[in-house]
Design a protein around this motif. Structure first.
Motif, PDB file in Angstrom:
ATOM      1  N   ALA A 117       0.954  -1.151  -0.073  1.00 48.51           N
ATOM      2  CA  ALA A 117       0.139   0.118   0.074  1.00 48.51           C
ATOM      3  C   ALA A 117       0.660   1.290  -0.078  1.00 48.51           C
ATOM      4  N   ALA A 118       2.092   1.374   0.974  1.00 51.38           N
ATOM      5  CA  ALA A 118       2.693   2.455   1.096  1.00 51.38           C
ATOM      6  C   ALA A 118       3.549   2.790  -0.439  1.00 51.38           C
ATOM      7  N   THR A 119       3.782   1.573  -0.815  1.00 49.71           N
ATOM      8  CA  THR A 119       4.570   1.678  -2.254  1.00 49.71           C
ATOM      9  C   THR A 119       3.672   2.298  -3.246  1.00 49.71           C
ATOM     10  N   LYS A 120       2.438   1.673  -3.335  1.00 51.25           N
ATOM     11  CA  LYS A 120       1.654   1.937  -4.567  1.00 51.25           C
ATOM     12  C   LYS A 120       1.429   3.717  -4.343  1.00 51.25           C
ATOM     13  N   MET A 121       1.140   4.039  -3.132  1.00 50.02           N
ATOM     14  CA  MET A 121       0.998   5.628  -2.973  1.00 50.02           C
ATOM     15  C   MET A 121       2.145   6.562  -3.146  1.00 50.02           C
ATOM     16  N   ILE A 122       3.490   5.934  -2.715  1.00 52.81           N
ATOM     17  CA  ILE A 122       4.572   6.647  -2.962  1.00 52.81           C
ATOM     18  C   ILE A 122       4.848   6.792  -4.550  1.00 52.81           C
ATOM     19  N   GLU A 123       4.646   5.576  -5.446  1.00 58.89           N
ATOM     20  CA  GLU A 123       4.877   5.438  -6.616  1.00 58.89           C
ATOM     21  C   GLU A 123       3.898   6.393  -7.352  1.00 58.89           C
ATOM     22  N   ALA A 124       2.657   6.508  -6.865  1.00 58.17           N
ATOM     23  CA  ALA A 124       1.422   7.242  -7.629  1.00 58.17           C
ATOM     24  C   ALA A 124       1.932   8.628  -7.359  1.00 58.17           C
ATOM     25  N   LEU A 125       2.652   9.202  -6.268  1.00 53.80           N
ATOM     26  CA  LEU A 125       2.781  10.491  -6.215  1.00 53.80           C
ATOM     27  C   LEU A 125       3.877  11.094  -7.166  1.00 53.80           C
ATOM     28  N   VAL A 126       5.029  10.114  -7.237  1.00 53.11           N
ATOM     29  CA  VAL A 126       5.886  10.116  -8.297  1.00 53.11           C
ATOM     30  C   VAL A 126       5.542  10.239  -9.655  1.00 53.11           C
ATOM     31  N   SER A 127       4.586   9.515 -10.067  1.00 54.35           N
ATOM     32  CA  SER A 127       3.756   9.322 -11.191  1.00 54.35           C
ATOM     33  C   SER A 127       3.087  10.770 -11.657  1.00 54.35           C
ATOM     34  N   ALA A 128       2.455  11.179 -10.654  1.00 55.46           N
ATOM     35  CA  ALA A 128       1.454  12.208 -10.753  1.00 55.46           C
ATOM     36  C   ALA A 128       2.159  13.852 -10.826  1.00 55.46           C
ATOM     37  N   TRP A 129       3.317  13.934 -10.130  1.00 56.11           N
ATOM     38  CA  TRP A 129       4.012  15.109  -9.639  1.00 56.11           C
ATOM     39  C   TRP A 129       4.106  15.918 -11.084  1.00 56.11           C
ATOM     40  N   PRO A 130       4.806  15.258 -12.221  1.00 55.57           N
ATOM     41  CA  PRO A 130       4.961  16.317 -13.201  1.00 55.57           C
ATOM     42  C   PRO A 130       3.907  16.787 -13.717  1.00 55.57           C
ATOM     43  N   ARG A 131       2.670  16.154 -13.918  1.00 57.20           N
ATOM     44  CA  ARG A 131       1.281  16.891 -14.264  1.00 57.20           C
ATOM     45  C   ARG A 131       0.854  17.833 -13.295  1.00 57.20           C
ATOM     46  N   PHE A 132       1.077  17.417 -11.895  1.00 59.19           N
ATOM     47  CA  PHE A 132       0.460  18.412 -11.007  1.00 59.19           C
ATOM     48  C   PHE A 132       1.590  19.823 -11.231  1.00 59.19           C
ATOM     49  N   GLU A 133       2.768  19.472 -11.312  1.00 60.28           N
ATOM     50  CA  GLU A 133       3.578  20.801 -11.117  1.00 60.28           C
ATOM     51  C   GLU A 133       3.300  21.419 -12.577  1.00 60.28           C
ATOM     52  N   ALA A 134       2.700  20.918 -13.536  1.00 55.23           N
ATOM     53  CA  ALA A 134       2.645  21.623 -14.954  1.00 55.23           C
ATOM     54  C   ALA A 134       1.349  22.191 -14.879  1.00 55.23           C
TER      55      ALA A 134
END
Length: 340
Positions: A117-134
């Protein structure tokens, strides 16, 4: 019907009033007890995904895969520490690359589903961050910056914190913690507040989107009370610890509801006393919150207010509150009745 002894006792004790201001006049908040505040957009994104994962409709289509990952994590996670681990990673940062590496140092005590569960959330944050940032970060930062400066720093830290928190420390008999507390506002969250601790100190995450300024501050006081209560030095006999000890034998549900209600109601009372008497509290605005504490209000208004006003000692307030709680009728279990 014979009137409860504690009601008569309270009326007698309240006859000799000592102004509450006299008890705190001249006192100051220790430096380590003063809160800090800052922005953390990683925390904001994490909470945004947590909120979306609990909603039935697809509210974040541009982050669909990440929302699904958070939904899967919610189903997998059994240990509440999982959510705090991810928040800790966001606080520690300092960048998304470092946050992603947190999956390599998860606690060995985590069960495999919680680790996943922790791994899924952390990896999702990493995946979403470039779109969130842009796409989203500039606008959300602007909104959060307004809350940080206007509400938390100017209105709470500069105008209210000294008086409110000095009173809270005194009346709850709290000791300052061994590290400072940093408050991080986010726009949306699934809970009224969450806290944790890293090597940098304690942190408190509070939602602020579309909420009146004084409700945000009331919520900060509420959640700071829980944070302080949960992290007192070993052996500390603060007011809430003593309350739990004296309330031995009370059913756990009533005790929890009464104590949480007291913390919540007192936060609103602090805003009324030190902010504005016309403040409409969370309980005033939320029928659901009001319903949870309605049956406790007479005892709060009698014993806790008497204590805040200096008319009752801590022991007298404690004894009165415990006696009042134990005198309450037991609420029937859901579905209980005639059996028809």
């Amino acid at each position: 019907m014979k009137r409860p002894v504690w009601t008569l006792t309270a009326l007698i004790l309240m006859a000799s009033a000592v102004p509450a201001a006299a008890q705190t006049r001249g006192r100051t908040l220790p430096a380590i007890a003063r809160t800090r505040s800052d922005l953390n957009l990683f925390l904001d994104l994490q909470n945004q995904l947590m909120v979306a994962a609990r909603q039935s409709e697809n509210t974040m289509p541009e982050y669909r895969s990440e929302v699904v990952a958070y939904q899967q994590a919610r189903d997998l996670a059994k240990d509440p520490a999982v959510w705090r681990i991810v928040s800790d990673a966001c606080v520690i940062g300092p960048d998304i690359k470092a946050i992603g590496k947190a999956v390599e140092s998860l606690p060995i005590t985590l069960a495999e589903p919680d680790r996943l569960a922790a791994t899924k959330m952390i990896e999702a944050l990493v995946s979403a961050w470039p779109r969130f940032e842009a796409r989203d970060m500039i606008e959300r930062r602007r909104s959060l910056q307004s809350v940080l400066v206007k509400v938390i720093r100017r209105r709470f830290s500069e105008m209210l914190e000294e008086r409110i928190m000095t009173t809270l420390y005194e009346k709850m008999d709290f000791k300052p913690l061994d590290a400072p507390i940093t408050i991080y506002p986010v726009l949306n969250a699934t809970e009224a507040g969450t806290w944790g601790r890293t090597a940098q100190g304690y942190y408190l995450v509070v939602p602020s989107g579309r909420l009146p300024q004084l409700i945000v501050i009331e919520n900060i006081v509420h959640e700071l009370t829980h944070l302080l209560d949960s992290n007192q030095p070993p052996g500390t006999k603060d007011f809430l610890v003593r309350f739990r000890e004296k309330a031995t034998g009370t059913d756990a549900e009533t005790l929890d509801a009464f104590m949480h209600g007291l913390v919540s109601w007192n936060a609103g009372e602090m805003i009324k006393r030190f902010g504005t008497p016309e403040h409409q509290t969370y309980a005033d605005l939320s029928p659901e919150r009001r319903a949870k504490i309605e049956r406790f209000l007479p005892s709060y208004r009698t014993f806790w207010v008497g204590y805040l006003d200096g008319k009752l000692s801590a022991d007298q307030a404690l004894d009165g509150l415990v006696a009042a709680m134990k005198a309450l009728p037991v609420k029937p279990a859901p579905g209980a009745g005639s059996g028809r």
